[in-house]
Write an enzyme that holds these catalytic residues in place. Sequence first.
Site, PDB file in Angstrom:
ATOM      1  N   ALA A   8       8.711  23.207 -12.632  1.00  9.50           N
ATOM      2  CA  ALA A   8       8.154  23.423 -13.964  1.00  9.50           C
ATOM      3  C   ALA A   8       9.007  24.469 -14.669  1.00  9.50           C
ATOM      4  O   ALA A   8       9.315  25.514 -14.103  1.00  9.50           O
ATOM      5  CB  ALA A   8       6.711  23.905 -13.873  1.00  9.50           C
ATOM      6  N   CYS A   9       9.392  24.147 -15.908  1.00  7.73           N
ATOM      7  CA  CYS A   9      10.234  25.084 -16.656  1.00  7.73           C
ATOM      8  C   CYS A   9       9.857  25.047 -18.125  1.00  7.73           C
ATOM      9  O   CYS A   9       8.920  24.359 -18.509  1.00  7.73           O
ATOM     10  CB  CYS A   9      11.699  24.736 -16.447  1.00  7.73           C
ATOM     11  SG  CYS A   9      12.086  23.087 -17.019  1.00  7.73           S
ATOM     12  N   ALA A  10      10.616  25.747 -18.928  1.00 13.95           N
ATOM     13  CA  ALA A  10      10.299  25.837 -20.349  1.00 13.95           C
ATOM     14  C   ALA A  10      10.427  24.476 -21.030  1.00 13.95           C
ATOM     15  O   ALA A  10       9.481  23.985 -21.627  1.00 13.95           O
ATOM     16  CB  ALA A  10      11.189  26.875 -21.020  1.00 13.95           C
ATOM     17  N   LEU A  40       6.351  23.102 -18.698  1.00 12.83           N
ATOM     18  CA  LEU A  40       5.185  23.818 -18.182  1.00 12.83           C
ATOM     19  C   LEU A  40       3.876  23.106 -18.544  1.00 12.83           C
ATOM     20  O   LEU A  40       3.014  22.909 -17.698  1.00 12.83           O
ATOM     21  CB  LEU A  40       5.192  25.237 -18.749  1.00 12.83           C
ATOM     22  CG  LEU A  40       4.547  26.313 -17.911  1.00 12.83           C
ATOM     23  CD1 LEU A  40       5.129  26.368 -16.513  1.00 12.83           C
ATOM     24  CD2 LEU A  40       4.703  27.656 -18.582  1.00 12.83           C
TER      25      LEU A  40
END
Length: 103
Positions: A8-10, A40
């Site tokens: 999960a990332c920006a 996210l």
Amino acid sequence: MTKTIMLACAAGMSTSLLVTKMEQAATEKGLDLSIFALSLAEAEDYAQNNPVDVILLGPQVAYNLKRFQELFSDTIPVAVIPMVDYGMMNGAKVVELAENLMR
């Protein structure tokens, strides 16, 4: 049995490169892994509705660790990818992290 690793990332841009590196490392080790990255917002919804074996947060969203642990720690291990491994796109180290969390 295939294990599922969700990153999960920006936004998912740089993390998609890390997914490729992780897939290469998993293949070299003979591991049966399904690895993918989501933003996210998508990740939280996905993990609530689909089977996931481990959630790894990108360092840029590490501030969400507590929230994800509160939501999922009873069922899914959650950790932050170390900044150095993320920055170096060290797929092997990140796969190793995931393997340790799934034990």
